[in-house]
Design an enzyme around this catalytic site. Structure first.
Site, PDB file in Angstrom:
ATOM      1  N   ASP A  88       0.838  -1.196   0.000  1.00 24.85           N
ATOM      2  CA  ASP A  88       0.000   0.000   0.000  1.00 24.85           C
ATOM      3  C   ASP A  88       0.871   1.244   0.000  1.00 24.85           C
ATOM      4  O   ASP A  88       1.957   1.244   0.590  1.00 24.85           O
ATOM      5  CB  ASP A  88      -0.912   0.032   1.233  1.00 24.85           C
ATOM      6  CG  ASP A  88      -1.825  -1.179   1.308  1.00 24.85           C
ATOM      7  OD1 ASP A  88      -2.645  -1.354   0.390  1.00 24.85           O
ATOM      8  OD2 ASP A  88      -1.703  -1.947   2.278  1.00 24.85           O
ATOM      9  N   ASP A 146       0.596   5.249   1.035  1.00 26.97           N
ATOM     10  CA  ASP A 146      -0.163   6.317   1.675  1.00 26.97           C
ATOM     11  C   ASP A 146       0.511   7.646   1.388  1.00 26.97           C
ATOM     12  O   ASP A 146       1.743   7.734   1.286  1.00 26.97           O
ATOM     13  CB  ASP A 146      -0.241   6.104   3.188  1.00 26.97           C
ATOM     14  CG  ASP A 146      -1.026   4.853   3.556  1.00 26.97           C
ATOM     15  OD1 ASP A 146      -1.888   4.441   2.750  1.00 26.97           O
ATOM     16  OD2 ASP A 146      -0.767   4.291   4.630  1.00 26.97           O
ATOM     17  N   ASP A 163       4.180   6.433  14.889  1.00 26.84           N
ATOM     18  CA  ASP A 163       4.490   5.496  15.962  1.00 26.84           C
ATOM     19  C   ASP A 163       5.980   5.227  16.158  1.00 26.84           C
ATOM     20  O   ASP A 163       6.507   5.335  17.258  1.00 26.84           O
ATOM     21  CB  ASP A 163       3.723   4.182  15.755  1.00 26.84           C
ATOM     22  CG  ASP A 163       3.852   3.627  14.333  1.00 26.84           C
ATOM     23  OD1 ASP A 163       4.658   4.132  13.528  1.00 26.84           O
ATOM     24  OD2 ASP A 163       3.112   2.663  14.015  1.00 26.84           O
TER      25      ASP A 163
END
Length: 350
Positions: free
Chosen positions: A68, A70, A134
């Protein structure tokens, strides 16, 4: 390598970020998804800044093909929506935009404020957004147009040292989002990264926070693991950290039988090898490998000449709770296993 500076209140120059050239970071722009590149070009054409962010950048730097891509930008969700007809604003607590292409969805988010709490809609600058991420290896910004890597937190240095270091303070990182424990284990295994000591200790102290995780999020995390090509080593680490008991409690309990656990891991290793050869995204097939030995060896139906389909289906749904896959995926997994039982009996494999 260039250094980006900002000015402190006293007028002195303060290092803000390191900017790496294409020769220094080594990301081949040809590995970037063409539709993600189109999105960034259009956002830049509209007067906004935009970067590929998160796990895609990490994987590109590791020489892997990201699943993916982003994008993060200083454009607001409404401004993004105006630029892309093929898009939709989603989310309530944290609004972002999904841009739809014929075979994929690319997520575009607005830079978040450092003062945003958990998933609330408070937007900010890129310098703040990076602090909301994170781990340092997930906090780099890559522009495929200029082919530069923007690194505010020494993420590239950590990645090259194979170190997983948290950015969010340890007293908040898992109380804000307990799923980060599962992701830390996943990043550690898939990237060959060593968790720093304080992070490992915080996970062990925070295990029980996963008890309140919504089933929908746990379901998504399990399928990401099963379809990662690293299912066996990730689940083994989740077992070691006592996290797996909150993912699939009944399977975790069954896998405390070491012989049975070894069989499940053998099956997952087969799945992992097949994923390396062919990227089969069928959830039903991943479930079949995961539940194979439970159905044949642990359930009451394994020894029957004819497996009663509805009863076996209900049993599989029960054993994987609170995971909530679509009924059709469980049904297809069961069909696959029923049809292949004779081969399993003959060869011990599916």
């Amino acid at each position: 390598m260039r250094i980006r500076y900002t000015t402190a209140k006293n007028g002195s120059a303060v290092k803000q970020a390191v900017v790496y050239s294409k020769e220094e970071h080594g990301i081949p722009v040809a590995d970037v998804d063409v539709d993600a590149l189109k999105i960034i070009r259009r956002l830049r054409g509209g007067g906004y800044t935009a970067y590929i962010v998160g796990g895609a950048v990490r994987d590109l730097l590791l020489g892997k093909k990201p699943k993916d891509f982003d994008v993060a930008t200083d454009a607001s969700p409404n401004q993004i929506r105006k630029l892309f007809r093929n898009s939709r604003v989603i989310g309530r607590r944290f609004r972002l935009v999904h841009v739809f292409f014929h075979d994929k969805i690319i997520e575009v988010s607005t830079f978040r404020s450092e003062n945003a709490e958990v998933f609330n809609n408070v937007y900010g600058a890129i310098e703040e957004d990076v602090r909301r991420r994170d781990f340092s290896v997930n906090a780099m910004f890559y522009c495929p147009v200029d082919q530069v890597l923007l690194d505010y937190v020494d993420g590239l240095r950590d990645l090259r040292a194979r170190k997983l270091r948290p950015l969010i303070p340890l007293d908040r990182i898992f109380t804000e989002d307990s799923v980060r424990m599962i992701r830390a284990v996943k990043y550690s295994v898939t990237g060959g990264l060593r968790m720093v000591g304080p992070l490992r200790r915080q996970i062990r102290r925070s295990v029980d926070l996963l008890a309140s995780c919504p089933p929908s999020r746990m379901t998504e995390e399990l399928f990401k693991i099963l379809q990662s090509g690293y299912a066996s080593p990730i689940i083994a680490e989740l077992q070691r950290y006592r996290l797996f008991q909150y993912v699939v409690p009944r399977m975790d309990a069954a896998m405390r039988d070491k012989a049975f656990s070894a069989l499940v891991h053998e099956r997952l290793q087969t799945l992992d090898r097949q994923k390396q050869i062919e990227d089969d995204q069928r959830r039903s097939r991943a479930l079949a490998y995961f539940l194979c030995d439970y159905l044949y060896l642990k359930s009451e139906f394994g020894a029957m000449d004819r497996i009663p389909f509805q009863d076996a289906f209900a049993d599989l749904k029960h054993v994987i709770a609170p995971i909530t896959p679509a009924n059709k995926d469980v049904q297809k997994a069961l069909v696959f296993l029923v049809r292949r039982r004779k081969w399993y009996r003959a060869e011990g494999t599916i």
